[in-house]
Design a protein around this motif. Sequence first.
Motif: not given
Lengths: 197, 197
Positions: A117, A119, A161-162, A168, B166, B168-169, B171-172
């Motif tokens: 997940n 980079r 996302a949640v 994370d 949200l 991270d999602a 931006l990724a």
Amino acid sequence: MLGTPTRDRVAERREATRREILDAAWEVAREKGIAALTLKDVADRVGMRPPSLYSHFASKNAIYDAMFGQAWQGCLDALQASVADGLPEEPRAALLAMGRAYFEYAVADQARNQLMNARISADFQPSPDAYAPSLAVWELGRTHFARLGLTAEADLDLYSAVVGGLVDAQLANDPGGDRYARQLDRALGMLADHFGF
Amino acid sequence: MLGTPTRDRVAERREATRREILDAAWEVAREKGIAALTLKDVADRVGMRPPSLYSHFASKNAIYDAMFGQAWQGCLDALQASVADGLPEEPRAALLAMGRAYFEYAVADQARNQLMNARISADFQPSPDAYAPSLAVWELGRTHFARLGLTAEADLDLYSAVVGGLVDAQLANDPGGDRYARQLDRALGMLADHFGF
DNA sequence: GGATTCTCCTAACCATGTTAGGAACTCCTA
DNA sequence: TAGGAGTTCCTAACATGGTTAGGAGAATCC
């Protein structure tokens, strides 16, 4: 009579060595972090010199690429297994089961999750082949959502996302603990409420 | 008569150069990604050779450290500004405002967000000084949650994980777009419902 | 004006990813 | 079974990037 041999010894050996290298790479990644993985460490572990790895992988990023594919394939397998196990009929329970299965797999291995997940480095981009199982996981989610009557892309976006956020947060702020894992059922319940289950 | 000078030219120059280096580092980070930041690029931009940077920062990680502090300080400033602006009385609106303020700041700069939240490299660990504003942001959140009657740590954990997910999602998976930004209000509303607002 | 401090430089070192080129081994085939 | 093709490993070398050593020149202070 004997005809052509049925085994290709060279290909078998090649494949075995590739696997050995990848296993070693996973070990190193778990010990020192995915970003700190070094060809020297991997080579040491398989009894080679770093340049020799290039007989089996085109570059360090090619190793990352193969690992990326393995990681997402494992995720796909885990999710499919949890589905096959017996997916609850009740929508709410189904939503919970999916979320828990992904969360558990993701949280079980920090290095793996970072590879999946985050980079890792600016120049690493997964190849289409390695990316395929990742797409399959997304498709699996989409299919299950559709089965629950959730067909808007936005619903899956929100859900993923949640769950991803909890993964994370767990790995970043309380690795090995359960501080955010404890919020998972709450979050999933919240989503189920929101979706009207 | 003249007494001691009121200005310390050396300190001023030193401070100005430090700032110049950090500004250059931000430019490079935004252009090539935070992980691809190189001392040569930074040095070029400020008209120095790489080793000369060591007169102002002890290491590359020290530069990251200063940037980390700036990033979180900026976040703290942004949140405090949005609070000072006029924080809504209504709990639901207050929850929305907080989430939006953080989300906007985080999503505005990918390199900055990676530095703030992702582990850039295995050996970089922010110093206590640089970490302070990050803690202050957390404290700010805790204070506001308490004002809303939410005193359990778990509530803020859940909230921050959802908003962070949200970010991270976004931006990724859709940098520059609004695919996940569109889910933000929904998520915040869901949380507000869940908290009983 | 001279001593001190600051700031930058060049040279060099080390780690890491990578390429070049060659030796040894495996395996197939005449 | 000897030779040849392909495979797999090696050493040597290179480029890049972070870092250290040591010194020269400029700024500052007494």
